[in-house]
Motif scaffolding. Sequence first.
Motif, PDB file in Angstrom:
ATOM      1  N   LEU A  45      36.981  36.249  30.635  1.00 49.54           N
ATOM      2  CA  LEU A  45      37.298  35.286  31.208  1.00 49.54           C
ATOM      3  C   LEU A  45      38.573  34.695  30.640  1.00 49.54           C
ATOM      4  N   LEU A  46      39.522  33.927  31.371  1.00 52.39           N
ATOM      5  CA  LEU A  46      40.803  33.266  30.924  1.00 52.39           C
ATOM      6  C   LEU A  46      40.538  31.785  30.520  1.00 52.39           C
TER       7      LEU A  46
ATOM      8  N   LEU B 145      30.441  39.955  39.331  1.00 55.28           N
ATOM      9  CA  LEU B 145      30.320  40.243  37.735  1.00 55.28           C
ATOM     10  C   LEU B 145      31.018  39.053  37.119  1.00 55.28           C
ATOM     11  N   GLN B 146      31.862  38.352  37.462  1.00 54.41           N
ATOM     12  CA  GLN B 146      32.754  37.221  36.761  1.00 54.41           C
ATOM     13  C   GLN B 146      31.575  35.837  36.938  1.00 54.41           C
ATOM     14  N   GLU B 147      30.628  35.675  38.177  1.00 50.83           N
ATOM     15  CA  GLU B 147      29.866  34.537  38.219  1.00 50.83           C
ATOM     16  C   GLU B 147      28.839  35.154  37.046  1.00 50.83           C
ATOM     17  N   ASP B 148      28.536  36.361  36.989  1.00 49.63           N
ATOM     18  CA  ASP B 148      27.479  36.500  35.885  1.00 49.63           C
ATOM     19  C   ASP B 148      27.794  36.111  34.445  1.00 49.63           C
ATOM     20  N   ASN B 149      29.037  36.566  34.427  1.00 47.04           N
ATOM     21  CA  ASN B 149      29.871  36.181  32.870  1.00 47.04           C
ATOM     22  C   ASN B 149      29.799  34.948  32.682  1.00 47.04           C
ATOM     23  N   ALA B 150      30.305  33.805  33.966  1.00 46.10           N
ATOM     24  CA  ALA B 150      30.453  32.559  33.550  1.00 46.10           C
ATOM     25  C   ALA B 150      29.028  31.865  33.291  1.00 46.10           C
TER      26      ALA B 150
END
Length: 483
Positions: A19-20, A397-402
């Motif tokens: 994530l940025l 994927l990014q929701e899980d990473n967040a």
Amino acid sequence: MELPDLHQLAVEAMRTRGLLPAFAPQALQEAEAARAAGPQREGAVRDLRGLEWFSIDNDDTRDLDQLSVAEALPGGAARLLVAVADVDAMVRPGGAVDGHAGVNTTSVYTAAGTFPMLPELLSTDLTSLREGEERLAVVVDMLVESDGSVAQAEIYRAAVFNRAKLAYDAVSQWLDGEAEAPPQVERSAALQAQIRLHDALAERLRQWRQRRGALNVKTVAARPVFEQGRLVDLRPDEKNRAKDLIADLMIAANAATARFLVEQGFPSLRRFLQSPRRWDRIEALAAGYGTTLPDAPDPVALDRFLCERRRDDPEGFADLSLRVVKMLGPGEYAAAPPGVAGEGHFGLAVSDYAHSTAPNRRYPDLVTQRLLKAALAGDAPPYSFDALAAIARHCTLQEDNANRVERQVLKAAAALLLQDRIGESFDAIVTGAAPKGTFVRIARPLLEGRLVRGFEGADVGDALRVRLVAVDPQQGFIDFERA
């Protein structure tokens, strides 16, 4: 430890998860250029600034995504309008701002602060439906029947004006008769009538879904509390009447949006929660309380069990809800081909569902907004089905990473809060008991840790007295022993 140290931990966690944590100079320059140019107003835009629009959100929220207004109709029906901030009018596809948003796909809310999906010049100002400001919006205009069903819906662009920014807690306490009305509400009989009509509509919408199996759960999250930039507490951030009100309105608007795109023959980006693959675990959980569930996933039967447990054990219902939510698993995004209904949402009891009401905070909502505006303008879809499928996979994927970043930073914050309290004892509830470890939760501050000694015989729901034996803020470890 001061907030900047916790913030640096959050920055590193963001980078580790792909994530940025910061905007590129080009994105900030683009946001400034958007301010100078102003919003794009091409196409038909209705003037609805004279309506009694208002928002309800957290006290400190500045990125306001939606407003609403309602009108009672003869026979118990009502017209409900939900206005969603027209973020697309200020964020061009393929630009630097859109690129950043497309990588992160969501704002990340950590105990060290928020990492917004869009530059704050946009999300908390130019594309925020701020009180006392005229803004462009995409309006979902629904006819809600007396039984809570949405009989028809129209979508169009409009100019709106937020007359009152209200807060969940204050509105909820007023509706429950526990406090005086907020000042803006006290001064306006029209606003008082609007909120009460909204409350009644939300109840109808909720009951309609619950008759079809919408799950009645209660979860409790920890809300970081800061004083002068220093983390001082983690307090419960519980659901309340006003939060439920807004949630029910947004579910209706999101479902209407998905149906509109099907009717227009457009591909779409859907949010779904599939039927539980491990329904047997939920069956076993219910059996432990003397309730037999059907062999096949049945949301109506599951909700009946949950309502019984809420009635019989209100104190333990949040923990039971958390266990059920974990067994159901997370929601996902998926692309639906043109004109085809998407997969249903098991937990919400809706067959077509798209995230559309938070384009300042979630990228799928911005993508959906662009699809809506293209359909309204008579243009071709701005995304192909294959492009939407790729966006769906990346957003999931990014929701899980967040979520992982948020949990990691919250654990670190919790460990920081307790680093000077080694040896103190707390009342606790067992929240997990498995071969990988036994976990307990204390109430003040609201946090979870591992029971490393004295866990023999402990089971989920047990009340224990525990003693803090060790913390590791860097790793987010909090260790207790039975006192």
